[in-house]
Design a protein around this motif. Structure first.
Motif, PDB file in Angstrom:
ATOM      1  N   GLU A 171       0.820  -1.212   0.000  1.00 22.53           N
ATOM      2  CA  GLU A 171       0.000   0.000   0.000  1.00 22.53           C
ATOM      3  C   GLU A 171       0.852   1.259   0.000  1.00 22.53           C
ATOM      4  N   HIS A 172       2.058   1.155   0.579  1.00 20.68           N
ATOM      5  CA  HIS A 172       2.934   2.322   0.678  1.00 20.68           C
ATOM      6  C   HIS A 172       4.167   2.185  -0.217  1.00 20.68           C
ATOM      7  N   ASP A 173       4.002   1.409  -1.288  1.00 21.27           N
ATOM      8  CA  ASP A 173       5.008   1.283  -2.349  1.00 21.27           C
ATOM      9  C   ASP A 173       6.331   0.684  -1.883  1.00 21.27           C
ATOM     10  N   PHE A 174       6.251  -0.246  -0.951  1.00 17.26           N
ATOM     11  CA  PHE A 174       7.429  -1.011  -0.542  1.00 17.26           C
ATOM     12  C   PHE A 174       7.223  -2.468  -0.940  1.00 17.26           C
ATOM     13  N   SER A 175       8.319  -3.125  -1.260  1.00 13.82           N
ATOM     14  CA  SER A 175       8.275  -4.567  -1.488  1.00 13.82           C
ATOM     15  C   SER A 175       8.976  -5.251  -0.322  1.00 13.82           C
ATOM     16  N   ILE A 176       8.886  -6.557  -0.279  1.00 14.02           N
ATOM     17  CA  ILE A 176       9.569  -7.285   0.787  1.00 14.02           C
ATOM     18  C   ILE A 176      11.074  -7.115   0.669  1.00 14.02           C
ATOM     19  N   GLN A 177      11.588  -6.837  -0.520  1.00  9.98           N
ATOM     20  CA  GLN A 177      13.022  -6.608  -0.710  1.00  9.98           C
ATOM     21  C   GLN A 177      13.479  -5.298  -0.058  1.00  9.98           C
ATOM     22  N   ASP A 178      12.560  -4.396   0.201  1.00 10.51           N
ATOM     23  CA  ASP A 178      12.892  -3.135   0.873  1.00 10.51           C
ATOM     24  C   ASP A 178      12.942  -3.293   2.390  1.00 10.51           C
ATOM     25  N   CYS A 179      12.557  -4.464   2.862  1.00  9.02           N
ATOM     26  CA  CYS A 179      12.430  -4.692   4.305  1.00  9.02           C
ATOM     27  C   CYS A 179      13.620  -5.482   4.840  1.00  9.02           C
TER      28      CYS A 179
END
Length: 333
Positions: A58-66
């Motif tokens: 919803e906030h334009d993040f993917s799991i790779q950003d985490c």
């Protein structure tokens, strides 16, 4: 290049709060879902993981950003293995929660007790920010607690340690939910204050307490005794003096054992602010061991409210995945 983020999850018996946390440990997005604790742990964790993924998307993040996820859970937690050994609130017994959550969030997942996470949240970005050593007590249905030493949660040598609400406090033979008598939470939790106020109101219908609760003690809350005391009511004053005396004795014991830089109080009772902290601080200065020559920590009110658990849970990731001497430097960029 997009900034890396953390996921913080505060698991409760009624709701699960989930947040996306940035490098400054600010919650940049959050959501909440119902726990529905009567279900299997697989169902609860599936909802948790899917809600976290949806929040990221919803906030334009993917799991790779985490970088990772942290979870604060009620109960006795094996934080090394990410297992909820036992939690009455969510009816879990030997649940491999971290491993199960990784099925949905393929990142490092860390877990700890929810009170420990709240303590870490206040040290990371809250009332204890800038301090390396802190004690945290939450005054609610029971008394939860956490100790942070050198910027890291101290949980004892084995799971089940640092249960600050279960140190011996009084001598009235009050039965605690843990099975023992006269634990601190039987005298100094919000529940204890309310129960004492109900009893007092019934015994003294001439008191301000009786009017404040609408002549129905079952409507009593933890604010009413403070209001009665402030109005000069003898019963209200007696209740608050007794409550603060028990809480102060418990805090002195904690200070004498751990000697933290600061003591942070959370929970609904803390809405009373200085009415609570001023007498506590006077008592500590008079009764802590070596008070005339040794450090006496100030008692303050938590700043993060119900966000402390999310911030602290997210902090588990950076604080447990890097060497101890670097733990105050968030490796997020």
């Amino acid at each position: 290049m997009k900034k890396k983020v953390l996921i913080g999850i505060d698991l409760g018996g009624t709701s699960i709060k989930i947040g996306i946390v940035n490098a400054e440990y600010e919650i940049i997005a959050r959501t909440s879902i119902r726990t529905n604790a009567g279900r299997t742990y697989e169902e609860v964790i599936a909802d948790m993981g899917q809600a976290a993924l949806a929040l990221l998307a919803e906030h334009d993040f993917s799991i790779q950003d985490c970088i990772g996820a942290g979870v604060g859970s009620p109960g006795t937690i094996d934080s090394q293995n990410g297992v909820v050994l036992y939690s009455n609130n969510i009816r879990w017994d030997n649940v491999p929660a971290a491993a199960e959550l990784r099925k949905y969030l393929p990142v490092p997942v860390f877990m700890d007790n929810d009170a420990n996470c709240a303590a870490l949240g206040e040290v990371t970005k809250g009332a204890a920010a800038g301090y390396r050593n802190a004690a945290f007590l939450t005054l609610g249905t029971g008394i939860g607690g956490g100790i942070v030493i050198d910027g890291t949660i101290f949980g004892g040598g084995h799971p089940g340690g640092v249960e600050l609400g279960h140190i011996l406090n009084g001598s009235e033979k009050r039965k605690c939910t843990c099975g023992r008598y006269d634990c601190l939470e039987t005298y100094a939790s919000a529940t204890a204050l309310i129960q004492d106020a109900k009893k007092m109101a019934r015994q003294h219908p001439e008191s301000v307490l009786w009017e404040l609760c609408g002549k129905n003690p079952e409507r009593m809350d933890a604010k009413m005794p403070f209001d009665a005391a402030e109005a000069g009511d003898v019963c209200g004053r007696a209740l608050i003096e007794n409550y603060i005396a028990h809480l102060a004795d418990g805090i002195v014991d904690i200070v004498n054992i751990f000697r933290p830089d600061i003591v942070v109080l959370g929970g609904g009772v803390c809405a009373q602010g200085k009415k609570l902290t001023e007498p506590l601080n006077r008592y500590l200065k008079e009764n802590c061991f070596g008070a005339s020559v040794a450090h006496v920590p100030e008692v303050v009110i938590a700043k993060n409210g119900n966000q402390a658990g999310i911030i602290g849970a997210a902090s588990l990731v950076s604080r447990q995945s890097i060497p101890p001497k670097l733990q105050m430097v968030p490796p997020l960029d």
